[in-house]
Design an enzyme around this catalytic site. Structure first.
Site: not given
Ligand code: NAP
Length: 277
Positions: A107, A70
């Site tokens: 998004d 991305k």
């Molecule tokens: P990302 O860039 O990898 O970010 C992950 C986030 O989750 C960070 O803030 C991370 O915190 C936090 N996190 C992960 N494990 C954790 C834990 N054990 N304790 C506390 N915080 C934790 O991922 P992303 O692309 O933003 O996606 C995040 C979520 O949104 C995913 O579940 C994805 O499936 C969902 N999503 C959904 C849509 C939709 O259309 N509904 C679209 C995009 C994403 P740290 O910085 O501390 O690691």
């Protein structure tokens, strides 16, 4: 696109087998009787540029992009929309007839339209929002909330550095809240959004105290497996409006589909059912 050619589109990532986008766009192609195809394409990072440049030459009009591509596709594009530039990542590419690439990020559009559809009384400008998490999805959410005119965005992330980075980029509307105080920061908000993977199948549970959730708040989880996360259940239990993350996925597909296939598709219950199958 020549009138005689059948338009092709798809989604690329690495891996890509888990993607629900083929079901999403496939449903719309069928529902609107459009002669076109949408397929998953697994492209390894080293092959990305070469493969993407080939696609318009073989009939592709556009491409959705997911992890891990991305951010990189922004650098390949000839034109980048303001919202993709602000988020720093793209999920929707549109190919010109000359093979040029436009990169967009839908998004945030998906996030906002999901809430507009499923929480019609949502009034985001009437109070602060709390955004839990500071990853890629949080960037799209924050840019959208700022665009809407939300007066204050409380941002809490396990790793403070990532939240500080977003504060530096998006300005003083963003107020950083220590991870240990995220539960208290719910108090007084109109909008609460979980952008972390916490609560997703196979991931740890959300540990933030949720006692401050109350009726009148709109609470959205970006996680959609399961649809009803413990976070959303806690919101529903106190009478808040709880909105699941599936609608964001469905709505983010709308602008690309319209551009590529010429019909603005609707997000309906039938579509939800088709994507959940
Ligand atoms: P990302 O860039 O990898 O970010 C992950 C986030 O989750 C960070 O803030 C991370 O915190 C936090 N996190 C992960 N494990 C954790 C834990 N054990 N304790 C506390 N915080 C934790 O991922 P992303 O692309 O933003 O996606 C995040 C979520 O949104 C995913 O579940 C994805 O499936 C969902 N999503 C959904 C849509 C939709 O259309 N509904 C679209 C995009 C994403 P740290 O910085 O501390 O690691």
């Amino acid at each position: 696109m020549s009138a005689l050619k059948i338009p092709l589109a798809g989604v690329t990532g690495h891996p890509i087998a888990h993607s629900k986008s083929p079901q999403l766009h496939g449903h719309w192609l069928k529902a609107y009787a459009i002669k076109g195809h949408y397929i998953p394409i697994d492209i390894a990072p080293d092959d990305l540029e070469r493969s993407i440049r080939l696609l318009p030459t073989i009939g592709f009009v556009g491409l959705n992009v997911t992890l891990p591509h991305k951010e990189v596709v922004i650098d390949l594009a000839d034109e980048v929309t303001d919202r993709a530039r602000a988020i720093g990542a793209a999920n929707t590419l549109t190919f010109g007839s000359d093979g040029s690439i436009q990169a967009d990020n839908t998004d945030g559009y998906g996030f906002v339209h999901n809430l507009k559809q499923n929480a019609p009384d949502w009034a985001p400008t009437t109070g602060p929002a709390l955004v839990i998490g500071a990853g890629g999805a949080a960037r799209a959410v924050i840019v959208s909330l700022i665009d809407l005119g939300v007066p204050e965005i409380r941002l809490s992330n396990r790793t403070p550095k990532r939240a500080e980075q977003l504060r530096a980029e998006f300005g003083e509307t963003v107020k950083i809240v220590d991870w240990s105080e995220a539960g208290d920061a719910i108090e007084g908000t109109k909008t609460v959004v979980n952008t972390t993977a916490l609560g997703m199948v196979g991931k740890p549970e959300m540990t933030i105290p949720l006692d401050a959730l109350s009726a009148g708040m709109v609470v959205n989880d970006l996680v959609y497996t399961p649809l009803q996360t413990p976070f959303l259940k806690a919101a529903s239990a106190v009478g808040a409006t709880a909105v699941d993350g599936l609608g964001m996925l469905l709505h983010q597909g709308v602008p690309g589909f319209e551009r590529w296939f010429g019909t603005r598709p609707e997000v309906t219950d039938e579509l939800r059912a088709a994507v959940l199958k």
